[in-house]
Motif scaffolding. Structure first.
Motif, PDB file in Angstrom:
ATOM      1  N   PRO A 163       0.792  -1.155   0.025  1.00  0.00           N
ATOM      2  CA  PRO A 163      -0.096  -0.037   0.070  1.00  0.00           C
ATOM      3  C   PRO A 163       1.035   1.311   0.204  1.00  0.00           C
ATOM      4  O   PRO A 163       1.940   1.169   0.667  1.00  0.00           O
ATOM      5  CB  PRO A 163      -0.871  -0.034   1.263  1.00  0.00           C
ATOM      6  CG  PRO A 163      -0.582  -1.670   1.721  1.00  0.00           C
ATOM      7  CD  PRO A 163       0.720  -1.864   1.339  1.00  0.00           C
ATOM      8  N   GLY A 174      -2.678  -4.717   6.274  1.00  0.00           N
ATOM      9  CA  GLY A 174      -4.079  -3.633   6.249  1.00  0.00           C
ATOM     10  C   GLY A 174      -4.015  -2.978   7.681  1.00  0.00           C
ATOM     11  O   GLY A 174      -4.076  -1.750   7.537  1.00  0.00           O
ATOM     12  N   VAL A 175      -3.851  -3.722   8.721  1.00  0.00           N
ATOM     13  CA  VAL A 175      -3.566  -3.039   9.885  1.00  0.00           C
ATOM     14  C   VAL A 175      -2.476  -1.897  10.105  1.00  0.00           C
ATOM     15  O   VAL A 175      -2.526  -0.902  10.508  1.00  0.00           O
ATOM     16  CB  VAL A 175      -3.178  -3.983  11.068  1.00  0.00           C
ATOM     17  CG1 VAL A 175      -2.963  -3.182  12.456  1.00  0.00           C
ATOM     18  CG2 VAL A 175      -4.290  -5.101  11.383  1.00  0.00           C
ATOM     19  N   GLU A 234       0.581   3.969   1.475  1.00  0.00           N
ATOM     20  CA  GLU A 234       0.768   4.467   2.927  1.00  0.00           C
ATOM     21  C   GLU A 234       1.811   3.828   3.555  1.00  0.00           C
ATOM     22  O   GLU A 234       2.282   4.623   4.694  1.00  0.00           O
ATOM     23  CB  GLU A 234      -0.520   4.324   3.689  1.00  0.00           C
ATOM     24  CG  GLU A 234      -1.843   4.867   3.040  1.00  0.00           C
ATOM     25  CD  GLU A 234      -2.666   4.247   2.069  1.00  0.00           C
ATOM     26  OE1 GLU A 234      -1.870   3.219   1.463  1.00  0.00           O
ATOM     27  OE2 GLU A 234      -3.794   4.336   1.992  1.00  0.00           O
ATOM     28  N   GLN A 258      -1.147  -0.403   7.285  1.00  0.00           N
ATOM     29  CA  GLN A 258      -1.712   0.468   6.220  1.00  0.00           C
ATOM     30  C   GLN A 258      -2.610   1.700   6.919  1.00  0.00           C
ATOM     31  O   GLN A 258      -2.510   2.870   6.638  1.00  0.00           O
ATOM     32  CB  GLN A 258      -2.381  -0.029   5.240  1.00  0.00           C
ATOM     33  CG  GLN A 258      -2.986   0.728   3.932  1.00  0.00           C
ATOM     34  CD  GLN A 258      -3.920   0.105   2.960  1.00  0.00           C
ATOM     35  OE1 GLN A 258      -4.061  -1.193   3.180  1.00  0.00           O
ATOM     36  NE2 GLN A 258      -4.317   0.880   2.041  1.00  0.00           N
ATOM     37  N   TYR A 259      -3.542   1.190   8.035  1.00  0.00           N
ATOM     38  CA  TYR A 259      -4.367   2.182   8.429  1.00  0.00           C
ATOM     39  C   TYR A 259      -3.782   2.688   9.766  1.00  0.00           C
ATOM     40  O   TYR A 259      -4.432   3.393  10.524  1.00  0.00           O
ATOM     41  CB  TYR A 259      -5.796   1.551   8.711  1.00  0.00           C
ATOM     42  CG  TYR A 259      -6.422   1.092   7.574  1.00  0.00           C
ATOM     43  CD1 TYR A 259      -6.614   2.285   6.536  1.00  0.00           C
ATOM     44  CD2 TYR A 259      -6.661  -0.240   7.037  1.00  0.00           C
ATOM     45  CE1 TYR A 259      -7.398   2.130   5.338  1.00  0.00           C
ATOM     46  CE2 TYR A 259      -7.126  -0.502   5.962  1.00  0.00           C
ATOM     47  CZ  TYR A 259      -7.596   0.629   5.138  1.00  0.00           C
ATOM     48  OH  TYR A 259      -8.107   0.446   3.774  1.00  0.00           O
ATOM     49  N   GLY A 260      -2.493   2.557   9.911  1.00  0.00           N
ATOM     50  CA  GLY A 260      -1.409   3.361  11.012  1.00  0.00           C
ATOM     51  C   GLY A 260      -1.899   2.923  12.152  1.00  0.00           C
ATOM     52  O   GLY A 260      -1.612   3.486  13.469  1.00  0.00           O
ATOM     53  N   LEU A 261      -2.594   1.527  12.563  1.00  0.00           N
ATOM     54  CA  LEU A 261      -2.649   1.134  13.937  1.00  0.00           C
ATOM     55  C   LEU A 261      -1.693   0.508  14.379  1.00  0.00           C
ATOM     56  O   LEU A 261      -1.612   0.396  15.826  1.00  0.00           O
ATOM     57  CB  LEU A 261      -3.986  -0.021  13.791  1.00  0.00           C
ATOM     58  CG  LEU A 261      -5.397   0.509  13.140  1.00  0.00           C
ATOM     59  CD1 LEU A 261      -6.488  -0.676  12.828  1.00  0.00           C
ATOM     60  CD2 LEU A 261      -5.574   1.651  14.052  1.00  0.00           C
TER      61      LEU A 261
END
Ligand SMILES: NC(=O)c1ccc[n+]([C@@H]2O[C@H](COP(=O)([O-])OP(=O)(O)OC[C@H]3O[C@@H](n4cnc5c(N)ncnc54)[C@H](OP(=O)(O)O)[C@@H]3O)[C@@H](O)[C@H]2O)c1
Length: 301
Positions: free
Chosen positions: A112, A261-262, A114, A264-267
């Motif tokens: 991703p 995914g985790v 990001e 990518q979303y900055g978590l």
């Protein structure tokens, strides 16, 4: 020509060598990438020492995870095209401490935008291990998760995953890693003699899940704080965990996409602590082999 760190024989770091080779070509189901970053893992040294068997063709390319840009696509690969940015694991017998690496397309995903190349390089081994070891036993929000070795590559991501799930996370690490461990949302407990007693001070009732990333005597010392011995899961020392009633981590296919995914979303932050050039790859290996790095070590060719 293209540079790659190899080991020329099984044993110590004296068998490591940075060599030049032709740019490799992908076989069926494989892709070649220009490596932008490669994560260094304790497993790299274990492989060189022959702890995973001694059947690799020598000299053997080193490195088990990378991010980069696709430069060639092998037969039967439809998911990727030249120019794609990806992260993944090497094909059989291949390695990622290299200017170009051959990846297994089935163990590769799109990067991703990001996620930086450097962070992405920590996902295929350390990120997926952190995901699997924290999901093998599902806890409820509010339950306690202890991580032994919380300041390392897997540990910092595992602690953040626990915080995302709203577990009560206890991170055991050496004193120098207090701030780093606390930055994940975990309660810090200093490792070493008396660690189990210090854990009982913050969790007198015991903990619901022990995630071990160290093994050996440190695992034996901390395991009794688990309320249920079955809930001791290790990435580092399955034999000792099983002897104590626990289990080794079971690796899953889904972990790669899920943890990507985790992140990518900055978590979750992969927490890359040290970066080395390919010319200094042997130093990067020595840092990880020393066993006390903070966060992930990454090589940037
Ligand atoms: N099975 C798999 O698929 C898989 C995948 C990834 C990793 N692993 C394994 O999981 C383990 C951890 O990997 P990693 O990448 O996180 O390694 P790492 O980055 O080298 O971290 C290991 C951590 O352990 C800590 N430590 C060492 N001795 C300790 C002790 N006695 N008590 C408490 N902490 C101690 C170190 O920090 P201090 O300085 O604080 O001691 C260090 O931060 C390794 O054995 C690795 O091979 C397995």
């Amino acid at each position: 020509m293209s540079k790659v760190l190899v080991f020329t024989d099984y044993g110590g770091p004296e068998h490591q060598e940075l060599i030049e080779r032709e740019v490799p070509e992908p076989g069926p189901g494989e892709i070649v990438i220009q490596v932008m970053a490669a994560g260094v893992n304790p497993a790299d040294a274990k492989m060189r020492q022959g702890l995973f068997g001694t059947k690799r063709t020598l000299p053997s390319p080193m490195g088990l995870e990378a991010s980069g840009i696709v430069t060639a696509v092998g037969e039967g690969v439809e998911a990727f095209a030249v120019g794609n940015e990806v992260l993944g694991s090497p094909a059989k017998g291949q390695g990622t401490f290299a200017e170009h690496a051959v990846l297994n397309a089935a163990k590769t995903v799109a990067k991703p935008e990001e996620i930086s190349f450097v962070d992405a390089a920590a996902i295929p081994v350390a990120g997926t291990a952190a995901y699997d070891v924290t999901h093998q036993v599902e806890l409820e929000p509010g339950q306690s998760l202890l991580i032994l070795g919380a300041g390392g590559g897997v540990g910092l991501m595992a602690a953040q995953i626990g915080t995302v799930h709203q577990y009560r996370v206890i991170g055991v690490a050496s004193a120098s890693k207090r701030e780093l461990v606390e930055s994940t949302g975990a309660t810090f407990v200093e490792s070493g003699d008396g660690a189990a007693d210090r854990v009982r001070e913050v969790a007198p009732e015991g903990v619901d899940l022990v995630v071990d990333l160290v093994g050996g005597q440190a695992l034996r010392d901390i395991a009794p704080v688990a309320k249920d011995p079955k809930n001791v899961i290790t990435t580092a020392d399955p034999a000792t965990a099983e002897e104590l009633g626990g289990a080794g981590v079971k690796r899953t296919q889904e972990a790669l996409e899920k943890i990507t995914g985790v992140i990518q979303y900055g978590l979750v932050d992969p927490n890359v602590g040290q970066r080395f050039s390919l010319a200094d790859a042997q130093e990067a290996m020595a840092a990880v082999e020393g066993g006390h790095t903070a966060g992930k070590v990454v090589i940037e060719p």
